[in-house]
Design a protein around this motif. Structure first.
Motif, PDB file in Angstrom:
ATOM      1  N   VAL A 127      66.937 -43.091  -4.762  1.00  0.00           N
ATOM      2  CA  VAL A 127      66.378 -43.741  -3.576  1.00  0.00           C
ATOM      3  C   VAL A 127      66.821 -45.192  -3.605  1.00  0.00           C
ATOM      4  CG1 VAL A 127      64.272 -44.413  -2.349  1.00  0.00           C
ATOM      5  CG2 VAL A 127      64.376 -42.206  -3.526  1.00  0.00           C
ATOM      6  N   GLU A 128      67.484 -45.641  -2.529  1.00  0.00           N
ATOM      7  CA  GLU A 128      68.009 -46.995  -2.461  1.00  0.00           C
ATOM      8  C   GLU A 128      67.199 -47.804  -1.444  1.00  0.00           C
ATOM      9  OE1 GLU A 128      72.194 -46.883  -1.679  1.00  0.00           O
ATOM     10  OE2 GLU A 128      72.576 -45.299  -3.164  1.00  0.00           O
ATOM     11  N   SER A 129      66.817 -49.021  -1.838  1.00  0.00           N
ATOM     12  CA  SER A 129      66.031 -49.866  -0.940  1.00  0.00           C
ATOM     13  C   SER A 129      66.056 -51.300  -1.438  1.00  0.00           C
ATOM     14  CB  SER A 129      64.576 -49.383  -0.876  1.00  0.00           C
ATOM     15  OG  SER A 129      63.880 -49.776  -2.050  1.00  0.00           O
ATOM     16  N   GLU A 130      65.459 -52.182  -0.636  1.00  0.00           N
ATOM     17  CA  GLU A 130      65.224 -53.546  -1.092  1.00  0.00           C
ATOM     18  C   GLU A 130      64.269 -53.528  -2.285  1.00  0.00           C
ATOM     19  OE1 GLU A 130      63.405 -55.378   2.282  1.00  0.00           O
ATOM     20  OE2 GLU A 130      61.768 -53.936   2.330  1.00  0.00           O
ATOM     21  N   ALA A 131      64.252 -54.603  -3.034  1.00  0.00           N
ATOM     22  CA  ALA A 131      63.385 -54.686  -4.205  1.00  0.00           C
ATOM     23  C   ALA A 131      61.917 -54.688  -3.806  1.00  0.00           C
ATOM     24  CB  ALA A 131      63.710 -55.963  -4.995  1.00  0.00           C
ATOM     25  N   GLU A 132      61.077 -54.154  -4.682  1.00  0.00           N
ATOM     26  CA  GLU A 132      59.626 -54.182  -4.511  1.00  0.00           C
ATOM     27  C   GLU A 132      59.171 -53.469  -3.235  1.00  0.00           C
ATOM     28  OE1 GLU A 132      57.464 -55.743  -6.887  1.00  0.00           O
ATOM     29  OE2 GLU A 132      59.332 -55.746  -8.011  1.00  0.00           O
ATOM     30  N   ASN A 133      59.915 -52.453  -2.815  1.00  0.00           N
ATOM     31  CA  ASN A 133      59.535 -51.727  -1.603  1.00  0.00           C
ATOM     32  C   ASN A 133      58.593 -50.583  -1.978  1.00  0.00           C
ATOM     33  OD1 ASN A 133      59.902 -49.418   0.445  1.00  0.00           O
ATOM     34  ND2 ASN A 133      60.762 -51.175   1.521  1.00  0.00           N
ATOM     35  N   PRO A 134      57.323 -50.645  -1.554  1.00  0.00           N
ATOM     36  CA  PRO A 134      56.365 -49.622  -1.999  1.00  0.00           C
ATOM     37  C   PRO A 134      56.623 -48.240  -1.419  1.00  0.00           C
ATOM     38  CG  PRO A 134      55.344 -51.096  -0.397  1.00  0.00           C
ATOM     39  CD  PRO A 134      56.690 -51.674  -0.710  1.00  0.00           C
ATOM     40  N   SER A 135      57.155 -48.165  -0.192  1.00  0.00           N
ATOM     41  CA  SER A 135      57.458 -46.848   0.374  1.00  0.00           C
ATOM     42  C   SER A 135      58.586 -46.174  -0.388  1.00  0.00           C
ATOM     43  CB  SER A 135      57.830 -46.978   1.861  1.00  0.00           C
ATOM     44  OG  SER A 135      56.686 -47.188   2.658  1.00  0.00           O
ATOM     45  N   ALA A 136      59.601 -46.947  -0.769  1.00  0.00           N
ATOM     46  CA  ALA A 136      60.696 -46.386  -1.570  1.00  0.00           C
ATOM     47  C   ALA A 136      60.174 -45.899  -2.916  1.00  0.00           C
ATOM     48  CB  ALA A 136      61.787 -47.434  -1.759  1.00  0.00           C
ATOM     49  N   GLU A 137      59.260 -46.662  -3.505  1.00  0.00           N
ATOM     50  CA  GLU A 137      58.675 -46.256  -4.775  1.00  0.00           C
ATOM     51  C   GLU A 137      57.919 -44.940  -4.632  1.00  0.00           C
ATOM     52  OE1 GLU A 137      57.534 -46.583  -8.850  1.00  0.00           O
ATOM     53  OE2 GLU A 137      59.084 -47.606  -7.663  1.00  0.00           O
ATOM     54  N   LEU A 138      57.124 -44.819  -3.567  1.00  0.00           N
ATOM     55  CA  LEU A 138      56.372 -43.580  -3.357  1.00  0.00           C
ATOM     56  C   LEU A 138      57.288 -42.411  -3.042  1.00  0.00           C
ATOM     57  CD1 LEU A 138      53.101 -44.358  -1.356  1.00  0.00           C
ATOM     58  CD2 LEU A 138      53.325 -43.362  -3.626  1.00  0.00           C
ATOM     59  N   LEU A 139      58.363 -42.662  -2.285  1.00  0.00           N
ATOM     60  CA  LEU A 139      59.306 -41.594  -1.968  1.00  0.00           C
ATOM     61  C   LEU A 139      59.973 -41.077  -3.238  1.00  0.00           C
ATOM     62  CD1 LEU A 139      60.755 -39.862   0.126  1.00  0.00           C
ATOM     63  CD2 LEU A 139      62.412 -41.726   0.438  1.00  0.00           C
ATOM     64  N   ALA A 140      60.355 -42.000  -4.117  1.00  0.00           N
ATOM     65  CA  ALA A 140      60.973 -41.595  -5.381  1.00  0.00           C
ATOM     66  C   ALA A 140      59.985 -40.792  -6.236  1.00  0.00           C
ATOM     67  CB  ALA A 140      61.460 -42.830  -6.136  1.00  0.00           C
ATOM     68  N   ARG A 141      58.739 -41.220  -6.245  1.00  0.00           N
ATOM     69  CA  ARG A 141      57.727 -40.492  -7.014  1.00  0.00           C
ATOM     70  C   ARG A 141      57.501 -39.095  -6.421  1.00  0.00           C
ATOM     71  NH1 ARG A 141      52.875 -44.837  -8.446  1.00  0.00           N
ATOM     72  NH2 ARG A 141      54.223 -46.599  -8.988  1.00  0.00           N
ATOM     73  N   TRP A 142      57.492 -39.021  -5.105  1.00  0.00           N
ATOM     74  CA  TRP A 142      57.303 -37.715  -4.445  1.00  0.00           C
ATOM     75  C   TRP A 142      58.441 -36.763  -4.806  1.00  0.00           C
ATOM     76  CZ3 TRP A 142      60.286 -35.835  -0.094  1.00  0.00           C
ATOM     77  CH2 TRP A 142      59.807 -34.616   0.436  1.00  0.00           C
ATOM     78  N   LEU A 143      59.688 -37.247  -4.771  1.00  0.00           N
ATOM     79  CA  LEU A 143      60.838 -36.407  -5.119  1.00  0.00           C
ATOM     80  C   LEU A 143      60.754 -35.959  -6.576  1.00  0.00           C
ATOM     81  CD1 LEU A 143      63.676 -38.400  -3.305  1.00  0.00           C
ATOM     82  CD2 LEU A 143      62.835 -36.122  -2.689  1.00  0.00           C
ATOM     83  N   ALA A 144      60.399 -36.892  -7.468  1.00  0.00           N
ATOM     84  CA  ALA A 144      60.284 -36.530  -8.888  1.00  0.00           C
ATOM     85  C   ALA A 144      59.173 -35.507  -9.102  1.00  0.00           C
ATOM     86  CB  ALA A 144      60.012 -37.793  -9.705  1.00  0.00           C
ATOM     87  N   ASP A 145      58.083 -35.672  -8.382  1.00  0.00           N
ATOM     88  CA  ASP A 145      56.950 -34.767  -8.536  1.00  0.00           C
ATOM     89  C   ASP A 145      57.258 -33.375  -7.997  1.00  0.00           C
ATOM     90  OD1 ASP A 145      54.162 -34.054  -9.018  1.00  0.00           O
ATOM     91  OD2 ASP A 145      53.926 -34.167  -6.840  1.00  0.00           O
ATOM     92  N   ARG A 146      57.883 -33.300  -6.833  1.00  0.00           N
ATOM     93  CA  ARG A 146      58.108 -32.008  -6.177  1.00  0.00           C
ATOM     94  C   ARG A 146      59.328 -31.282  -6.724  1.00  0.00           C
ATOM     95  NH1 ARG A 146      53.482 -30.739  -4.326  1.00  0.00           N
ATOM     96  NH2 ARG A 146      54.444 -29.191  -2.957  1.00  0.00           N
ATOM     97  N   LEU A 147      60.388 -32.029  -7.060  1.00  0.00           N
ATOM     98  CA  LEU A 147      61.634 -31.396  -7.490  1.00  0.00           C
ATOM     99  C   LEU A 147      61.753 -31.278  -9.009  1.00  0.00           C
ATOM    100  CD1 LEU A 147      64.101 -33.179  -5.018  1.00  0.00           C
ATOM    101  CD2 LEU A 147      63.110 -30.879  -4.806  1.00  0.00           C
TER     102      LEU A 147
END
Length: 309
Positions: free
Chosen positions: A203-223
């Protein structure tokens, strides 16, 4: 219709609401919930405007709770409730109640707000900014079935997400998660088309982006695969890559409202992926009042530190 009450009480506010509805012939039967907007004076206008727009889809009583503090030691100044009521065309599809709690009264928000909740209707609490660490145990949060925060409004959004994870209770949610709905829907649809196992993601984004952090966590959790967080110049989330044996599935949105979806073996497609308004996000959250278990699971998933640009 607008009504202003100075140095008043909750019972007088209720009586004024009833009188206002009688005057314009507007019953409360069409309202489906109470939305508490817990804010300060600086953010009150924008927050109530967004809530009012969301009420077109979900007619509700909006109660804006605004805490104000005075340096004066005069007793009358220390503890006072001022209210402004808007009913009818001035309040969108419901009612708006501004409660300004002065001085010591700001420490007793629950007792002030409780008599003003719609009877036998769900309660949703929203903190546009300045949410407490444990919203479920907050005096107003304890009144609500659904509690909405926004990590974007915090000076340290990733630390704010850590608090959300530590103090999570069923019914909690955050607008950083709501912003991800189009991304999650698009990625799920792409995986349905490809039918390939995913071996890694980024997941690529600007630094400290909370939505990007949650998206990455969601992918790690589901996949159940390693997910890399890559810092770019932004703005917001710019790209997501899913690695499969057939090639990469990618969603690329460097800017604007359109993204490019790449799926192995298919031509690239342009898809709508706009940044939605706060009113749209609140309206989405008001569609469900049950616990969001997917959000909870993603929130509490750990990731390694993001890689530099």
């Amino acid at each position: 219709m607008k009504t202003e009450l100075t140095d008043t009480t909750s019972s007088k506010v209720n009586a004024a609401l009833l009188e206002a509805r009688r005057t314009i012939g507007s019953p409360t039967l069409g309202m489906v919930l109470t939305l508490l907007v817990v804010t300060d004076e600086e953010n009150a206008y924008d927050a109530v405007k967004a809530a009012s727009e969301a009420s077109r889809e979900h007619p509700c009583r909006i109660i804006a709770v605004i805490k104000r503090h005075h340096r004066s030691h005069h007793k009358q100044r220390e503890s006072r409730l001022d209210a402004e009521l808007r009913v009818g065309t001035d309040a969108g599809s419901g009612e708006i109640v501004y409660l300004r709690l002065h001085g010591d009264l700001a420490r007793h928000t629950g007792s002030v707000v409780l008599p003003l909740l719609l009877p036998d209707a769900p309660v949703v609490a929203w903190w546009p900014a300045g949410a407490p660490a444990d919203v479920a145990r907050d005096e107003l949060g304890a009144l609500a079935q659904r509690r909405i925060t926004d990590a974007y409004a915090d000076l340290d959004p990733l630390a704010f997400l850590a608090d959300r994870a530590s103090y999570y209770a069923p019914g909690d949610t955050d607008l950083t998660w709501t912003r991800l709905t189009p991304w999650r829907s698009l990625l799920a649809a792409a995986l349905d088309q490809q039918r390939q196992p995913v071996t890694g993601a980024a997941v690529e984004s600007e630094a400290e982006n909370p939505s990007a952090e949650l998206l990455a966590r969601w992918l790690a959790d589901r996949l159940k695969v390693p997910v890399e967080r890559v810092v770019t110049g932004g703005p917001v989330i710019t790209r997501v890559r899913l690695v499969t044996p057939a090639g990469e599935i990618s969603v690329d949105r460097p800017s604007g409202a359109l993204a490019t979806l790449g799926v192995p073996g298919q031509p690239d497609r342009r898809v709508a992926l706009k940044i939605r308004s706060t009113a749209e996000l609140i309206a989405e959250e008001l569609r469900r009042l049950d616990a969001d278990e997917t959000y909870a699971s993603a929130l509490q998933t750990s990731l390694p530190e993001p890689a530099g640009a």
